[in-house]
Scaffold this motif. Sequence first.
Motif, PDB file in Angstrom:
ATOM      1  N   ILE B   6      -8.159 -20.795   5.747  1.00  0.00           N
ATOM      2  CA  ILE B   6      -8.548 -19.708   4.630  1.00  0.00           C
ATOM      3  C   ILE B   6      -7.963 -18.407   5.292  1.00  0.00           C
ATOM      4  O   ILE B   6      -7.431 -17.538   4.402  1.00  0.00           O
ATOM      5  CB  ILE B   6     -10.134 -19.655   4.734  1.00  0.00           C
ATOM      6  CG1 ILE B   6     -10.699 -20.942   4.249  1.00  0.00           C
ATOM      7  CG2 ILE B   6     -10.584 -18.213   3.896  1.00  0.00           C
ATOM      8  CD1 ILE B   6     -12.237 -20.988   4.399  1.00  0.00           C
ATOM      9  N   LEU B   7      -7.819 -18.070   6.435  1.00  0.00           N
ATOM     10  CA  LEU B   7      -7.243 -16.837   6.919  1.00  0.00           C
ATOM     11  C   LEU B   7      -5.999 -16.726   6.537  1.00  0.00           C
ATOM     12  O   LEU B   7      -5.334 -15.777   6.101  1.00  0.00           O
ATOM     13  CB  LEU B   7      -7.446 -16.728   8.252  1.00  0.00           C
ATOM     14  CG  LEU B   7      -8.783 -16.608   8.911  1.00  0.00           C
ATOM     15  CD1 LEU B   7      -9.261 -16.408  10.353  1.00  0.00           C
ATOM     16  CD2 LEU B   7      -9.400 -15.101   8.471  1.00  0.00           C
ATOM     17  N   ALA B   8      -5.082 -18.037   6.739  1.00  0.00           N
ATOM     18  CA  ALA B   8      -3.669 -17.855   6.353  1.00  0.00           C
ATOM     19  C   ALA B   8      -3.566 -17.554   4.922  1.00  0.00           C
ATOM     20  O   ALA B   8      -2.485 -17.029   4.449  1.00  0.00           O
ATOM     21  CB  ALA B   8      -3.112 -19.443   6.692  1.00  0.00           C
ATOM     22  N   THR B   9      -4.461 -18.246   4.116  1.00  0.00           N
ATOM     23  CA  THR B   9      -4.343 -18.091   2.818  1.00  0.00           C
ATOM     24  C   THR B   9      -4.443 -16.441   2.377  1.00  0.00           C
ATOM     25  O   THR B   9      -3.562 -16.027   1.486  1.00  0.00           O
ATOM     26  CB  THR B   9      -5.433 -18.936   1.943  1.00  0.00           C
ATOM     27  OG1 THR B   9      -5.216 -20.093   2.458  1.00  0.00           O
ATOM     28  CG2 THR B   9      -5.155 -18.845   0.445  1.00  0.00           C
ATOM     29  N   ALA B  10      -5.570 -15.831   3.062  1.00  0.00           N
ATOM     30  CA  ALA B  10      -5.665 -14.627   2.913  1.00  0.00           C
ATOM     31  C   ALA B  10      -4.687 -13.680   3.277  1.00  0.00           C
ATOM     32  O   ALA B  10      -4.385 -12.669   2.518  1.00  0.00           O
ATOM     33  CB  ALA B  10      -7.012 -14.051   3.609  1.00  0.00           C
ATOM     34  N   GLY B  11      -3.855 -14.216   4.379  1.00  0.00           N
ATOM     35  CA  GLY B  11      -2.604 -13.454   4.860  1.00  0.00           C
ATOM     36  C   GLY B  11      -1.579 -13.419   3.681  1.00  0.00           C
ATOM     37  O   GLY B  11      -0.968 -12.478   3.469  1.00  0.00           O
ATOM     38  N   ALA B  12      -1.242 -14.562   2.949  1.00  0.00           N
ATOM     39  CA  ALA B  12      -0.400 -14.674   1.839  1.00  0.00           C
ATOM     40  C   ALA B  12      -0.732 -13.672   0.799  1.00  0.00           C
ATOM     41  O   ALA B  12       0.016 -13.035   0.246  1.00  0.00           O
ATOM     42  CB  ALA B  12      -0.188 -15.939   1.469  1.00  0.00           C
ATOM     43  N   ALA B  13      -1.901 -13.895   0.557  1.00  0.00           N
ATOM     44  CA  ALA B  13      -2.681 -13.036  -0.771  1.00  0.00           C
ATOM     45  C   ALA B  13      -2.711 -11.702  -0.529  1.00  0.00           C
ATOM     46  O   ALA B  13      -2.144 -10.940  -1.251  1.00  0.00           O
ATOM     47  CB  ALA B  13      -4.117 -13.535  -0.975  1.00  0.00           C
ATOM     48  N   VAL B  14      -3.083 -11.263   0.639  1.00  0.00           N
ATOM     49  CA  VAL B  14      -2.900  -9.797   1.052  1.00  0.00           C
ATOM     50  C   VAL B  14      -1.432  -9.162   1.118  1.00  0.00           C
ATOM     51  O   VAL B  14      -1.208  -8.017   0.301  1.00  0.00           O
ATOM     52  CB  VAL B  14      -3.748  -9.448   2.545  1.00  0.00           C
ATOM     53  CG1 VAL B  14      -2.970  -8.128   3.128  1.00  0.00           C
ATOM     54  CG2 VAL B  14      -5.223  -9.426   2.352  1.00  0.00           C
ATOM     55  N   ALA B  15      -0.540  -9.959   1.390  1.00  0.00           N
ATOM     56  CA  ALA B  15       0.860  -9.345   1.568  1.00  0.00           C
ATOM     57  C   ALA B  15       1.213  -9.414  -0.065  1.00  0.00           C
ATOM     58  O   ALA B  15       1.902  -8.228  -0.395  1.00  0.00           O
ATOM     59  CB  ALA B  15       1.635 -10.380   1.996  1.00  0.00           C
ATOM     60  N   VAL B  16       0.950 -10.352  -0.959  1.00  0.00           N
ATOM     61  CA  VAL B  16       1.258 -10.035  -2.317  1.00  0.00           C
ATOM     62  C   VAL B  16       0.651  -8.980  -3.092  1.00  0.00           C
ATOM     63  O   VAL B  16       1.210  -8.220  -3.894  1.00  0.00           O
ATOM     64  CB  VAL B  16       1.379 -11.465  -3.114  1.00  0.00           C
ATOM     65  CG1 VAL B  16       1.840 -11.313  -4.510  1.00  0.00           C
ATOM     66  CG2 VAL B  16       1.886 -12.592  -2.340  1.00  0.00           C
ATOM     67  N   LEU B  17      -0.818  -9.013  -2.713  1.00  0.00           N
ATOM     68  CA  LEU B  17      -1.633  -8.108  -3.566  1.00  0.00           C
ATOM     69  C   LEU B  17      -1.228  -6.765  -3.421  1.00  0.00           C
ATOM     70  O   LEU B  17      -1.046  -6.130  -4.318  1.00  0.00           O
ATOM     71  CB  LEU B  17      -3.166  -8.338  -3.106  1.00  0.00           C
ATOM     72  CG  LEU B  17      -3.763  -9.386  -3.752  1.00  0.00           C
ATOM     73  CD1 LEU B  17      -5.438  -9.300  -3.275  1.00  0.00           C
ATOM     74  CD2 LEU B  17      -4.147  -8.556  -5.003  1.00  0.00           C
ATOM     75  N   PHE B  18      -1.117  -6.189  -2.110  1.00  0.00           N
ATOM     76  CA  PHE B  18      -1.022  -4.798  -1.724  1.00  0.00           C
ATOM     77  C   PHE B  18       0.261  -4.402  -2.188  1.00  0.00           C
ATOM     78  O   PHE B  18       0.445  -3.506  -2.760  1.00  0.00           O
ATOM     79  CB  PHE B  18      -1.606  -4.534  -0.327  1.00  0.00           C
ATOM     80  CG  PHE B  18      -2.902  -4.425  -0.126  1.00  0.00           C
ATOM     81  CD1 PHE B  18      -3.594  -3.241  -0.552  1.00  0.00           C
ATOM     82  CD2 PHE B  18      -3.740  -5.613   0.222  1.00  0.00           C
ATOM     83  CE1 PHE B  18      -5.101  -3.101  -0.453  1.00  0.00           C
ATOM     84  CE2 PHE B  18      -5.169  -5.531   0.427  1.00  0.00           C
ATOM     85  CZ  PHE B  18      -5.966  -4.392  -0.057  1.00  0.00           C
ATOM     86  N   ALA B  19       1.280  -5.187  -1.565  1.00  0.00           N
ATOM     87  CA  ALA B  19       2.531  -4.864  -1.798  1.00  0.00           C
ATOM     88  C   ALA B  19       2.834  -4.512  -3.480  1.00  0.00           C
ATOM     89  O   ALA B  19       3.620  -3.558  -3.889  1.00  0.00           O
ATOM     90  CB  ALA B  19       3.633  -5.708  -1.285  1.00  0.00           C
ATOM     91  N   GLY B  20       2.336  -5.436  -4.274  1.00  0.00           N
ATOM     92  CA  GLY B  20       2.318  -5.738  -5.808  1.00  0.00           C
ATOM     93  C   GLY B  20       1.632  -4.566  -6.069  1.00  0.00           C
ATOM     94  O   GLY B  20       2.178  -3.759  -7.092  1.00  0.00           O
ATOM     95  N   PHE B  21       0.414  -4.163  -5.559  1.00  0.00           N
ATOM     96  CA  PHE B  21      -0.325  -2.858  -6.054  1.00  0.00           C
ATOM     97  C   PHE B  21       0.547  -1.533  -6.272  1.00  0.00           C
ATOM     98  O   PHE B  21       0.826  -0.896  -7.043  1.00  0.00           O
ATOM     99  CB  PHE B  21      -1.463  -2.603  -5.266  1.00  0.00           C
ATOM    100  CG  PHE B  21      -2.931  -3.359  -5.629  1.00  0.00           C
ATOM    101  CD1 PHE B  21      -2.833  -3.949  -6.762  1.00  0.00           C
ATOM    102  CD2 PHE B  21      -3.840  -3.482  -4.633  1.00  0.00           C
ATOM    103  CE1 PHE B  21      -3.937  -4.844  -7.041  1.00  0.00           C
ATOM    104  CE2 PHE B  21      -4.864  -4.191  -4.936  1.00  0.00           C
ATOM    105  CZ  PHE B  21      -5.238  -4.667  -6.083  1.00  0.00           C
ATOM    106  N   GLY B  22       0.969  -1.416  -4.882  1.00  0.00           N
ATOM    107  CA  GLY B  22       2.069  -0.491  -4.549  1.00  0.00           C
ATOM    108  C   GLY B  22       3.114  -0.127  -5.616  1.00  0.00           C
ATOM    109  O   GLY B  22       3.475   0.781  -6.370  1.00  0.00           O
ATOM    110  N   SER B  23       3.866  -1.298  -5.708  1.00  0.00           N
ATOM    111  CA  SER B  23       4.913  -1.232  -6.668  1.00  0.00           C
ATOM    112  C   SER B  23       4.422  -1.000  -8.069  1.00  0.00           C
ATOM    113  O   SER B  23       4.984  -0.283  -8.930  1.00  0.00           O
ATOM    114  CB  SER B  23       5.566  -2.705  -6.524  1.00  0.00           C
ATOM    115  OG  SER B  23       6.498  -2.647  -5.826  1.00  0.00           O
ATOM    116  N   ALA B  24       3.411  -1.821  -8.425  1.00  0.00           N
ATOM    117  CA  ALA B  24       2.868  -1.463  -9.652  1.00  0.00           C
ATOM    118  C   ALA B  24       2.590   0.107 -10.006  1.00  0.00           C
ATOM    119  O   ALA B  24       2.949   0.647 -11.031  1.00  0.00           O
ATOM    120  CB  ALA B  24       1.626  -2.243 -10.057  1.00  0.00           C
ATOM    121  N   ILE B  25       2.154   0.835  -9.065  1.00  0.00           N
ATOM    122  CA  ILE B  25       1.619   1.872  -9.473  1.00  0.00           C
ATOM    123  C   ILE B  25       3.154   2.799  -9.248  1.00  0.00           C
ATOM    124  O   ILE B  25       3.240   3.864 -10.208  1.00  0.00           O
ATOM    125  CB  ILE B  25       0.672   2.703  -8.084  1.00  0.00           C
ATOM    126  CG1 ILE B  25      -0.394   1.795  -8.041  1.00  0.00           C
ATOM    127  CG2 ILE B  25       0.775   4.216  -8.115  1.00  0.00           C
ATOM    128  CD1 ILE B  25      -1.404   2.307  -6.991  1.00  0.00           C
TER     129      ILE B  25
END
Lengths: 658, 156
Positions: B6-25
């Motif tokens: 679960i933690l590893a999945t969270a790691g992958a998700a966090v990387a895509v999520l936040f970098a994606g948030f930033g780029s979208a903004i």
Amino acid sequence: MIVPMKRLSLAAMQADEERLLEALQKIGTVEIIGILEDPTEAERSENALSRLQKLNDSMEAIKPFAPKKSFFTPQKREISLAEIRHETERAATVADSIESLLHEKSALSGEREKLLAQKEDLLPWINLNAPMDSIRNTKRVSYFVGFCAQKDLGKLDEQEFLEAQFVSDGTDLATIIACRSEDSRVAQNFLKSIEWTDYAFPKSSDTPCDAIRKIDERLAQIQTEVEKIENNVMVYSEQLELLENAADLTVIDLDRMEAKHELTHTNTAFLLEGWVREDCVEQTEDAVRSVTQAYSFEVREPNEDEIPPSVVKNNRIVAPFEEVQTLYSRPDPYGIDGTPYMTPFYILLFGLMLSDTGYGILLALGALAYIKIKKPTGMSGGISRVLAWGGLSTAIWGIFVGSFFGISRTPASGAIFDNVSAFFDRIGIFPVWLDPMKDSMQMLALCMGLGILHMVSGYLIKAIEFFKRGDWKSAIVDELSWVMIILGLVIGFLPTIAGMAGMTVNLPVTVTQPAVIAAGVGAVLILLFKGRNAPKFFGKVTGGLGELYNITGVLSDVLSYARLFALGIATGVIGQVFNTLCAMLMQGKSIAGQIVGGAISIILLILLHTFNLAINTLGAFVHCARLQYVEFYGRFYEAGGRAFRPLAYNTKHIQVTK
Amino acid sequence: MELGTILATAGAAVAVLFAGFGSAIGVGMAGQAAAGVVSEDPDRFGNCLVMQLLPGTQGIYGLLIGIVIALQAGLMSAGGASLSTELGMRYLIAGMPIAFGGFVSAIYQGKVACAGINMIAKRPTESGKGMVMAIMVETYAILALLISFLLVIGIG
């Protein structure tokens, strides 16, 4: 290299002026320096300016309807000036016709705006069933027309002497009030005490409803008229090329007229002062001689207070990279042209950032095709050639790091991609050097090693420049000392650094020890002599210390080359990920699923890889430029030259054939 | 399911999520500025589009790290991997640099890109300089990507 500039003074007869300027404009080698302005010439150029404005407006109007240029037409079509001059009359007629149509159209849209405003005004009164001019004061009755606020309705009702009729509802009600003539003064005062806005009907015997209907009819009529005009404009869309040619010719003529303002005139002669490239002096004099024999042509070295424009000249390979340098700044006319030094590094580093053989071949072929078909000039011409070189370098680096459209020698993506990997493995070309996924530390070391080479070259270029100027003190203390420090530290501690990266490098002590000593000597040189020009003792001491502190800057510059590695994996790994996704699509359970999945994934692969190539080419281009500007040019380049703007053919749409 | 997975999945998700948030903004802001400039001068579309694209790379870097984590930790294989809590935690932490480095740098790069787009409106010939300024910000996303990548690969 930087082309030296000469000051030119050309004197000739006024009778030859126009033809002389035409000849000079044709070869485009002279930049004219303005001395005095002649007001009569200004009038003539104003005519040309208004002509140009008219042409531009017409072009703007017909451009949306003009037939789309196919991809295979060059950016600028080749045509001679005589051909265009032959057609100027026709172009002027076309532009006049288009302009008169545009005038009609703008008159109509003005009327439409006015009608729409009137309609807006009348809408609240639409329920009034009386002709508007019937509501006017008579001998016995006074009328007030206007809007009454909802909250004051009660007050209005309380007035016994008023008769109010409400035509609309809402917060402000359209209201008509009638009273006896003798009460009109009282009524007026009352209306001032409440929230009341007067309104005046337009003079018309229609009811508001009829008036609105008439406005609507007229609006529809205007609409059809505007459409008719637009259709008429559209007819001219075939003439876009004609107008473009004429506009370019007008700009050429205008440039020459403006050049004339800048000349000094006597009754019969004129004097032209300007800059000419040293290597074009003869060509320029030949051009003058071909027009007249009565002239004086003198060139001399510029004086100290005259700053020449900055022009660089390079061979065919290096020349496109001048555009990359121009993006930063032109060189100081007495400084160094960095292009020849930057070019090999640019090609090398660009390729390392993309590093994929498939992408490299695609990029190089794409850029070459663009150059061949569109024949771009100026900035886009330079950049497309830079990309062609970059593509070639990318293809070669791709072999070293083992990546072909994201496929490497080790199977990673599945489906057909693994067959390709197996094929690469069998012929044994991939990867012959480094696999960034496995040997990341070695890859990082390679990038930083190239970075150190890049930076040290920068110091050496500056040192050579100082030696050439005879300033050997600056060459040794400011530049060579840093080369000694950087190279000394790197070589001296190479076994340690390599050990940290998991590699074993053995250097004999006879190599490492002198290297460390050289670094020490460099540091001492800086400490002792860097502040030599400071006026006070304190400054002499701190100058050396301050400079030595720059070692942190050098270190961070070296680390900045880590981007080469990061951008490299960004291209390769993303490509590989796209392949993996498509491989999943291809492995359907049924045959039909496999066929559909295969078809979709072929389309997807083309789109995704194009996207990956485009975004990473953009990244490689700008990041590579940044490495040149900050890490390389920062060490030796003197910026701040101004562009050379000779009197020439500055055209947008045509390439003048001579 | 193991907590580590679960933690590893969270790691992958966090990387895509936040970098994606930033780029979208960032891309969003730059896009608004670009639309403004293009409405005045449609010929500037090409230059403006390139500037708008620049803050978009962080999202791609995030995706890259997300996928590398997923591949490395075996999250994409059928049945799912079973990872120890410690290993999962390492994947989660390895995703952090690009998640937050990408998030913040994309927003600021978007702001510089906006300013660059305004510069294109006033001085179309200087668009290259605006691009280089925006790229300066991206340096830090690249450094973050590098460290995230090395950390993930290092888990082995």
